[in-house]
Design an enzyme around this catalytic site. Structure first.
Site, PDB file in Angstrom:
ATOM      1  N   TYR A   9       0.026  61.894  97.366  1.00 53.76           N
ATOM      2  CA  TYR A   9      -0.245  62.453  96.037  1.00 53.76           C
ATOM      3  C   TYR A   9       1.007  62.654  95.192  1.00 53.76           C
ATOM      4  CZ  TYR A   9      -4.723  63.277  98.237  1.00 53.76           C
ATOM      5  OH  TYR A   9      -5.898  63.094  98.897  1.00 53.76           O
TER       6      TYR A   9
ATOM      7  N   PRO B  13     -10.861  62.280  91.442  1.00 54.50           N
ATOM      8  CA  PRO B  13     -12.285  61.949  91.453  1.00 54.50           C
ATOM      9  C   PRO B  13     -13.053  62.751  90.406  1.00 54.50           C
ATOM     10  CG  PRO B  13     -11.491  62.589  93.645  1.00 54.50           C
ATOM     11  CD  PRO B  13     -10.459  63.017  92.646  1.00 54.50           C
TER      12      PRO B  13
ATOM     13  N   HIS C 278      -6.572  65.664  92.779  1.00 56.81           N
ATOM     14  CA  HIS C 278      -6.858  65.510  94.204  1.00 56.81           C
ATOM     15  C   HIS C 278      -5.828  66.137  95.151  1.00 56.81           C
ATOM     16  CE1 HIS C 278      -8.862  63.813  97.530  1.00 56.81           C
ATOM     17  NE2 HIS C 278      -9.169  62.632  97.039  1.00 56.81           N
TER      18      HIS C 278
ATOM     19  N   LYS D  23     -32.220  57.942 110.395  1.00 61.18           N
ATOM     20  CA  LYS D  23     -32.477  58.953 111.436  1.00 61.18           C
ATOM     21  C   LYS D  23     -33.718  58.576 112.238  1.00 61.18           C
ATOM     22  CE  LYS D  23     -30.499  63.199 109.481  1.00 61.18           C
ATOM     23  NZ  LYS D  23     -30.832  64.556 109.009  1.00 61.18           N
TER      24      LYS D  23
ATOM     25  N   GLN E 118     -34.657  55.795 112.939  1.00 61.67           N
ATOM     26  CA  GLN E 118     -34.287  54.673 113.809  1.00 61.67           C
ATOM     27  C   GLN E 118     -33.234  55.096 114.835  1.00 61.67           C
ATOM     28  OE1 GLN E 118     -35.736  51.450 113.448  1.00 61.67           O
ATOM     29  NE2 GLN E 118     -37.069  52.679 112.121  1.00 61.67           N
ATOM     30  N   LYS E 119     -32.979  56.402 114.885  1.00 65.09           N
ATOM     31  CA  LYS E 119     -31.975  56.973 115.806  1.00 65.09           C
ATOM     32  C   LYS E 119     -30.584  56.398 115.539  1.00 65.09           C
ATOM     33  CE  LYS E 119     -35.073  58.939 118.940  1.00 65.09           C
ATOM     34  NZ  LYS E 119     -35.952  59.198 117.797  1.00 65.09           N
TER      35      LYS E 119
ATOM     36  N   PRO F 177     -26.829  57.944 109.788  1.00 67.67           N
ATOM     37  CA  PRO F 177     -26.991  57.468 108.406  1.00 67.67           C
ATOM     38  C   PRO F 177     -25.682  56.962 107.807  1.00 67.67           C
ATOM     39  CG  PRO F 177     -28.138  59.553 108.705  1.00 67.67           C
ATOM     40  CD  PRO F 177     -27.357  59.308 109.964  1.00 67.67           C
TER      41      PRO F 177
ATOM     42  N   SER G 174     -13.070  57.936 104.342  1.00 67.07           N
ATOM     43  CA  SER G 174     -12.371  59.184 104.685  1.00 67.07           C
ATOM     44  C   SER G 174     -13.083  59.920 105.802  1.00 67.07           C
ATOM     45  CB  SER G 174     -12.257  60.154 103.518  1.00 67.07           C
ATOM     46  OG  SER G 174     -12.718  59.611 102.351  1.00 67.07           O
TER      47      SER G 174
ATOM     48  N   SER H 254     -12.805  63.626 107.838  1.00 70.53           N
ATOM     49  CA  SER H 254     -12.214  64.953 107.698  1.00 70.53           C
ATOM     50  C   SER H 254     -11.392  65.327 108.938  1.00 70.53           C
ATOM     51  CB  SER H 254     -13.338  65.969 107.519  1.00 70.53           C
ATOM     52  OG  SER H 254     -12.798  67.250 107.483  1.00 70.53           O
TER      53      SER H 254
ATOM     54  N   ARG I 200     -19.853  54.965 114.575  1.00 75.88           N
ATOM     55  CA  ARG I 200     -20.013  56.400 114.864  1.00 75.88           C
ATOM     56  C   ARG I 200     -18.961  56.840 115.909  1.00 75.88           C
ATOM     57  NH1 ARG I 200     -21.185  61.040 112.448  1.00 75.88           N
ATOM     58  NH2 ARG I 200     -19.826  62.018 113.944  1.00 75.88           N
TER      59      ARG I 200
ATOM     60  N   SER J 107     -16.110  56.652 100.570  1.00 76.96           N
ATOM     61  CA  SER J 107     -16.174  58.026 101.046  1.00 76.96           C
ATOM     62  C   SER J 107     -17.586  58.566 100.913  1.00 76.96           C
ATOM     63  CB  SER J 107     -15.222  58.887 100.221  1.00 76.96           C
ATOM     64  OG  SER J 107     -15.189  60.168 100.768  1.00 76.96           O
TER      65      SER J 107
HETATM   66  N1  COA Z   1     -29.999  59.679 115.286  1.00 71.91           N
HETATM   67  C1  COA Z   1     -30.547  60.613 114.473  1.00 71.91           C
HETATM   68  N2  COA Z   1     -29.828  61.381 113.610  1.00 71.91           N
HETATM   69  C2  COA Z   1     -28.496  61.176 113.572  1.00 71.91           C
HETATM   70  C3  COA Z   1     -27.855  60.215 114.383  1.00 71.91           C
HETATM   71  C4  COA Z   1     -28.666  59.450 115.279  1.00 71.91           C
HETATM   72  N3  COA Z   1     -28.136  58.531 116.089  1.00 71.91           N
HETATM   73  N4  COA Z   1     -26.527  60.250 114.119  1.00 71.91           N
HETATM   74  C5  COA Z   1     -26.340  61.207 113.182  1.00 71.91           C
HETATM   75  N5  COA Z   1     -27.529  61.767 112.856  1.00 71.91           N
HETATM   76  C6  COA Z   1     -27.775  62.856 111.913  1.00 71.91           C
HETATM   77  C7  COA Z   1     -26.743  63.960 112.055  1.00 71.91           C
HETATM   78  O1  COA Z   1     -27.138  64.893 113.047  1.00 71.91           O
HETATM   79  C8  COA Z   1     -26.719  64.557 110.660  1.00 71.91           C
HETATM   80  O2  COA Z   1     -27.864  65.389 110.515  1.00 71.91           O
HETATM   81  P1  COA Z   1     -28.002  66.466 109.280  1.00 71.91           P
HETATM   82  O3  COA Z   1     -28.380  65.685 108.065  1.00 71.91           O
HETATM   83  O4  COA Z   1     -29.106  67.320 109.763  1.00 71.91           O
HETATM   84  O5  COA Z   1     -26.686  67.163 109.189  1.00 71.91           O
HETATM   85  C9  COA Z   1     -26.935  63.358 109.767  1.00 71.91           C
HETATM   86  O6  COA Z   1     -27.572  62.390 110.580  1.00 71.91           O
HETATM   87  C10 COA Z   1     -25.662  62.787 109.199  1.00 71.91           C
HETATM   88  O7  COA Z   1     -24.814  62.297 110.208  1.00 71.91           O
HETATM   89  P2  COA Z   1     -23.901  61.011 109.987  1.00 71.91           P
HETATM   90  O8  COA Z   1     -24.535  60.145 108.997  1.00 71.91           O
HETATM   91  O9  COA Z   1     -23.568  60.409 111.302  1.00 71.91           O
HETATM   92  O10 COA Z   1     -22.616  61.561 109.273  1.00 71.91           O
HETATM   93  P3  COA Z   1     -21.822  62.918 109.313  1.00 71.91           P
HETATM   94  O11 COA Z   1     -22.570  63.963 108.576  1.00 71.91           O
HETATM   95  O12 COA Z   1     -21.398  63.225 110.696  1.00 71.91           O
HETATM   96  O13 COA Z   1     -20.574  62.521 108.419  1.00 71.91           O
HETATM   97  C11 COA Z   1     -18.389  61.691 107.934  1.00 71.91           C
HETATM   98  C12 COA Z   1     -19.662  61.513 108.772  1.00 71.91           C
HETATM   99  C13 COA Z   1     -17.403  60.643 108.309  1.00 71.91           C
HETATM  100  C14 COA Z   1     -18.747  61.527 106.467  1.00 71.91           C
HETATM  101  C15 COA Z   1     -17.846  63.118 108.197  1.00 71.91           C
HETATM  102  O14 COA Z   1     -17.492  63.226 109.543  1.00 71.91           O
HETATM  103  C16 COA Z   1     -16.609  63.425 107.414  1.00 71.91           C
HETATM  104  O15 COA Z   1     -15.505  63.281 107.916  1.00 71.91           O
HETATM  105  N6  COA Z   1     -16.746  63.901 106.169  1.00 71.91           N
HETATM  106  C17 COA Z   1     -15.642  64.208 105.289  1.00 71.91           C
HETATM  107  C18 COA Z   1     -15.436  63.104 104.309  1.00 71.91           C
HETATM  108  C19 COA Z   1     -14.436  63.486 103.267  1.00 71.91           C
HETATM  109  O16 COA Z   1     -13.557  64.288 103.466  1.00 71.91           O
HETATM  110  N7  COA Z   1     -14.593  62.916 102.087  1.00 71.91           N
HETATM  111  C20 COA Z   1     -13.800  63.339 100.991  1.00 71.91           C
HETATM  112  C21 COA Z   1     -13.195  62.317 100.221  1.00 71.91           C
HETATM  113  S1  COA Z   1     -12.540  62.964  98.698  1.00 71.91           S
END
Ligand code: COA
Length: 618
Positions: free
Chosen positions: A106, A119, A338, A418, A420-421, A424, A449, A451, A496, A546
């Site tokens: 930055y 952003p 940012h 979800k 489809q297990k 997302p 990104s 976290s 994942r 992101s």
């Molecule tokens: N089957 C069913 N559900 C599943 C699944 C599976 N195999 N895998 C994940 N899910 C569910 C999760 O339990 C979660 O449920 P919720 O909606 O009840 O919380 C949901 O699906 C979302 O999970 P997923 O899509 O895997 O993503 P996440 O929420 O773990 O996020 C990142 C992933 C990378 C976005 C997150 O870890 C992260 O780092 N976020 C920060 C990003 C950031 O800083 N951005 C800023 C830029 S300025």
């Protein structure tokens, strides 16, 4: 969303003059309990680095890099020495990476913050513009601020682990300050008498609005509304110099212009009032009318740069960490600088404000007359006028160059993957890989990104969405004779798995950066792996992406990080997904609407594929 490391040159590091990350006692309850960010094992990073290169560089180049890495990792070699340096650093610092990252990503980054770094967030459009809406919004932010001040913000969790809340303490009352070579960030909550005012800008004219009574209670919505009306009525002239547009310029130019601007005492006091304010509210002039389906895209553009000097780009102070934007035509959103924080804390502030606004009604309170908000004066010398003209020109070039598409994918949201297990996020990232591959017939380095807030003062690392498995999947998808579903499943799982590594501090990007910066700090020759073509290629993120999830039906947007790239941000909601795709018009090969369409097609095609395949096959 900072990933500009390809622009980082070699230089020496001096100590960081940023107040913002000085963690004083008010920085957080849960902060000291967090684990420290680990340094991943050297061999692990080298192995994953080669894997990340495999789908994006040719075999000869890969072989060359493999040899360089073997040399780098030799027992007693350069890699080991640098690794030890990083391990020492973890013992001396709260977070071995965060100061380096703040500086590199930055404060040393010299491109304008507009489009290239800050952003925006597009919020649902207001039915009718009203200053009451603005008053409620301000009161909502103050309500959120009270949780920050009292340290009662609920701790957030990711993957069941509590997150570092430090970023929340950096977004209010803070501002970036330009320099001629590097910038700084100042956080005025850490000073003896923290600010009690916000700034409001209308028709390019800035006002100080005190938002607390002398007894420390916040003004009521009713009081704020009356103050906003006074501001509005005393800034109806539209012929004022757009002083704020100076902040949109290239950082070195702005740094120079800034030094000139604040030579004048009145100017200096006015600038300081903006910098110190808790946040800024921009009351924007209406933009050209567009059809309803274009609203989001136009609002995205307005949030990112204000539309150019003819429109609202001068109605900003782009260095200010948080600026809410409320347009006379009902447009609503914000832009944030940012350096102090990532999107998630900003969006959770929005979620709070939106909920607050639903609940709170204007209650007529007995009126104690309030002072007229102070208008900030600027003396515009011929030199300053020249700087404003130059900033206007550059801003207009940037505005013309930004190609944006903000869309809603309404066929499904997180619910389908979800069911489809599947994760997302991984599902969406694979669709994006497919969309890009279908257009360009190749994969590209992709940044997502991740976290690092599980760790003390954590910011982000990179999830590399282009993997050996994603490459196999996208190539198979349009080939009738392959096991597409199995390949998709594998690619989603690989994504994942890498996400889990990244959020646990085991990804490769920040580690490689750390090794490079350690070499620079040691005044040692830069290891060959950092001068290798592969390293430049792997950091050229044609897709910079992101996920910024929110409860509110909004979407964050940001610009691409390379001239021939895309910025893609998304908010996956339960039954739909909001997307913002950006590109540059000056690049013949990119087109935001085309990628957005390809992404929609890819999401639908993957859904069809899964629905047509018996579950047993998975
Ligand atoms: N089957 C069913 N559900 C599943 C699944 C599976 N195999 N895998 C994940 N899910 C569910 C999760 O339990 C979660 O449920 P919720 O909606 O009840 O919380 C949901 O699906 C979302 O999970 P997923 O899509 O895997 O993503 P996440 O929420 O773990 O996020 C990142 C992933 C990378 C976005 C997150 O870890 C992260 O780092 N976020 C920060 C990003 C950031 O800083 N951005 C800023 C830029 S300025």
């Amino acid at each position: 969303v900072a990933h500009r490391l390809f622009q980082v040159d070699c230089y020496l590091w001096s100590s960081i003059m940023t107040l913002c990350l000085l963690h004083t006692q008010n920085t957080l309850t849960s902060f000291h309990l967090k684990p420290t960010l680990p340094v991943p094992p050297l061999q692990q990073t080298c192995e994953y680095y080669l894997a990340a290169l495999t789908p994006i560089v040719d075999p000869e180049e890969l072989n060359h890099t493999r040899k360089l890495l073997e040399e780098f990792q030799k027992p007693g070699g350069v890699g080991e020495r640098l690794q030890k340096g990083l391990e020492q650093r973890t013992k001396k610092m709260e977070n071995w990476l965060s100061d380096w990252w703040l500086q590199t990503a930055y404060l040393d980054y010299r491109m304008p913050v507009v489009v290239h770094s800050s952003p925006g967030v597009v919020l649902p459009r207001m039915d009718i513009f009203s200053l009451r809406y603005a008053a409620k919004l301000i009161a909502g932010v103050l309500d959120f601020k009270s949780m920050i001040d009292n340290e009662t913000l609920p701790v957030e969790y990711l993957g069941g682990k509590p997150l570092c809340m430090n970023q929340y303490y950096q977004v209010l009352s803070s501002c970036r300050i330009p320099g001629t070579k590097r910038d700084t960030v100042v956080n005025y909550t850490l000073v003896k008498r923290p600010p009690t005012h916000i700034t409001v800008v209308h028709n390019f004219q800035f006002f100080v609005l005190d938002v607390y009574n002398s007894d420390g209670t916040p003004l009521t919505i009713d009081q704020i509304y009356i103050q906003l009306e006074k501001i509005w009525n005393s800034s109806l002239q539209t012929n004022k110099e757009p002083i704020g547009i100076l902040t949109s310029n290239h950082r070195n130019s702005w740094g120079k212009a800034y030094n000139n601007l604040i030579k004048d005492k009145t100017n200096k006091e006015s600038v300081r009032a903006i910098q110190k304010s808790i946040f800024t509210v921009c009351l924007d002039a209406p933009m050209p009318r567009v059809s309803d389906d274009m609203y989001r895209t136009c609002a995205g553009v307005q949030m990112l740069h204000g539309g150019g000097s003819r429109w609202n780009s001068g109605n900003r102070w782009f260095d200010k960490t948080l600026q809410f934007i409320i347009g006379e035509d009902g447009t609503c959103g914000l832009i944030y600088e940012h350096a102090p924080a990532e999107g998630p804390p900003i969006v959770s502030l929005i979620d709070h404000v939106v909920e607050y606004m639903k609940k709170s009604e204007m209650v007529r309170t007995p009126m104690v007359p309030l002072r007229m908000p102070q208008k900030l004066r600027f003396h515009i010398t011929p030199d300053i006028k020249k700087d404003i003209e130059e900033a206007k020109q550059n801003m207009n070039i940037m505005a013309h160059d930004l190609d944006m598409k903000v869309s809603v994918f309404s066929h499904f949201g997180k619910d389908f993957p979800k069911s489809q297990k599947m994760s997302p996020d991984a599902f969406i990232q694979m669709a994006l890989q497919l969309a890009y591959y279908r257009i360009y017939k190749r994969c590209c380095p992709t940044y997502e990104s991740a976290s690092l807030r599980m760790f003390r003062l954590g910011r982000t690392d990179t999830i590399r969405s282009t993997s050996i498995d994603s490459d196999k999947f996208v190539k198979a998808m349009d080939d009738p004779n392959t096991e597409k579903v199995a390949l998709l499943d594998k690619a989603v799982k690989a994504h994942r798995a890498y996400t889990d590594m990244a959020i646990r501090g085991q990804a490769i990007d920040r580690h490689l950066l750390g090794l490079k910066l350690q070499a620079i700090e040691d005044l040692a020759a830069l290891p060959e792996i950092f001068m290798d073509t592969s390293y430049a290629v792997v950091l050229h993120f044609n897709l910079s992406t992101s996920q910024v999830p929110a409860k509110t039906n909004c979407v964050m947007c940001f610009g691409p990080v390379v001239p021939d790239g895309y910025g893609v941000c998304y908010n996956p909601m339960d039954t739909h997904i909001n997307f913002a795709v950006s590109a540059f018009n000056s690049c013949q090969d990119t087109n935001a609407a085309r990628l957005a369409q390809a992404l929609e097609d890819a999401l639908l095609d993957i859904k069809t594929l899964l629905e047509q395949t018996p579950k047993a096959k998975l």
